[in-house]
Design a protein around this motif. Sequence first.
Motif, PDB file in Angstrom:
ATOM      1  N   LEU A  20       0.831  -1.198   0.000  1.00 58.89           N
ATOM      2  CA  LEU A  20       0.000   0.000   0.000  1.00 58.89           C
ATOM      3  C   LEU A  20       0.872   1.258   0.000  1.00 58.89           C
ATOM      4  O   LEU A  20       0.562   2.237  -0.688  1.00 58.89           O
ATOM      5  N   GLY A  21       1.956   1.233   0.734  1.00 55.57           N
ATOM      6  CA  GLY A  21       2.892   2.357   0.735  1.00 55.57           C
ATOM      7  C   GLY A  21       3.505   2.581  -0.634  1.00 55.57           C
ATOM      8  O   GLY A  21       3.660   3.720  -1.083  1.00 55.57           O
ATOM      9  N   LEU A  22       3.849   1.497  -1.323  1.00 54.97           N
ATOM     10  CA  LEU A  22       4.385   1.622  -2.682  1.00 54.97           C
ATOM     11  C   LEU A  22       3.344   2.182  -3.641  1.00 54.97           C
ATOM     12  O   LEU A  22       3.655   3.023  -4.490  1.00 54.97           O
ATOM     13  N   VAL A  23       2.105   1.732  -3.504  1.00 53.29           N
ATOM     14  CA  VAL A  23       1.028   2.225  -4.369  1.00 53.29           C
ATOM     15  C   VAL A  23       0.805   3.720  -4.126  1.00 53.29           C
ATOM     16  O   VAL A  23       0.637   4.498  -5.084  1.00 53.29           O
ATOM     17  N   MET A  24       0.825   4.149  -2.876  1.00 55.20           N
ATOM     18  CA  MET A  24       0.629   5.564  -2.581  1.00 55.20           C
ATOM     19  C   MET A  24       1.792   6.403  -3.098  1.00 55.20           C
ATOM     20  O   MET A  24       1.595   7.517  -3.588  1.00 55.20           O
ATOM     21  N   PHE A  25       3.023   5.874  -3.029  1.00 50.57           N
ATOM     22  CA  PHE A  25       4.179   6.566  -3.596  1.00 50.57           C
ATOM     23  C   PHE A  25       3.978   6.780  -5.090  1.00 50.57           C
ATOM     24  O   PHE A  25       4.158   7.887  -5.605  1.00 50.57           O
ATOM     25  N   LEU A  26       3.567   5.727  -5.789  1.00 50.89           N
ATOM     26  CA  LEU A  26       3.335   5.847  -7.222  1.00 50.89           C
ATOM     27  C   LEU A  26       2.196   6.817  -7.523  1.00 50.89           C
ATOM     28  O   LEU A  26       2.257   7.581  -8.491  1.00 50.89           O
ATOM     29  N   PHE A  27       1.160   6.804  -6.688  1.00 49.26           N
ATOM     30  CA  PHE A  27       0.034   7.715  -6.871  1.00 49.26           C
ATOM     31  C   PHE A  27       0.486   9.169  -6.791  1.00 49.26           C
ATOM     32  O   PHE A  27       0.127   9.989  -7.642  1.00 49.26           O
ATOM     33  N   TYR A  28       1.282   9.508  -5.775  1.00 48.09           N
ATOM     34  CA  TYR A  28       1.740  10.884  -5.621  1.00 48.09           C
ATOM     35  C   TYR A  28       2.657  11.302  -6.766  1.00 48.09           C
ATOM     36  O   TYR A  28       2.566  12.431  -7.261  1.00 48.09           O
ATOM     37  N   VAL A  29       3.534  10.408  -7.200  1.00 46.55           N
ATOM     38  CA  VAL A  29       4.447  10.745  -8.295  1.00 46.55           C
ATOM     39  C   VAL A  29       3.674  10.933  -9.602  1.00 46.55           C
ATOM     40  O   VAL A  29       3.911  11.888 -10.345  1.00 46.55           O
ATOM     41  N   VAL A  30       2.725  10.047  -9.886  1.00 49.00           N
ATOM     42  CA  VAL A  30       1.950  10.161 -11.117  1.00 49.00           C
ATOM     43  C   VAL A  30       1.069  11.408 -11.083  1.00 49.00           C
ATOM     44  O   VAL A  30       0.980  12.148 -12.077  1.00 49.00           O
ATOM     45  N   LEU A  31       0.425  11.676  -9.965  1.00 47.61           N
ATOM     46  CA  LEU A  31      -0.413  12.868  -9.854  1.00 47.61           C
ATOM     47  C   LEU A  31       0.423  14.136 -10.004  1.00 47.61           C
ATOM     48  O   LEU A  31       0.014  15.081 -10.686  1.00 47.61           O
ATOM     49  N   GLY A  32       1.593  14.163  -9.381  1.00 45.56           N
ATOM     50  CA  GLY A  32       2.483  15.315  -9.536  1.00 45.56           C
ATOM     51  C   GLY A  32       2.920  15.490 -10.980  1.00 45.56           C
ATOM     52  O   GLY A  32       2.963  16.612 -11.502  1.00 45.56           O
ATOM     53  N   GLY A  33       3.244  14.388 -11.655  1.00 43.67           N
ATOM     54  CA  GLY A  33       3.623  14.465 -13.060  1.00 43.67           C
ATOM     55  C   GLY A  33       2.479  14.942 -13.935  1.00 43.67           C
ATOM     56  O   GLY A  33       2.680  15.714 -14.883  1.00 43.67           O
TER      57      GLY A  33
END
Length: 76
Positions: A20-33
Amino acid sequence: MFNLETFKQKSPQQRFLFILGLVMFLFYVVLGGMLILGTTVLAEIQQKYRIMLGCLLIVYGVIRFIRLINQKHEES
């Protein structure tokens, strides 16, 4: 950096929280991008503020990822 053996030894709850932590990391990076590169996401906000918010989200995602990795090493 990532040891598969320690991942196998974790309880199912710890593995779920790690993933879940990895998924949230990817979510923040993709949303920021998307905020930085996209023109349709939050189009009513000025471009400089979208870029600042996107950078902030990416930095926050990286900080969460670093804390997740360090927490994994402390619990082992």
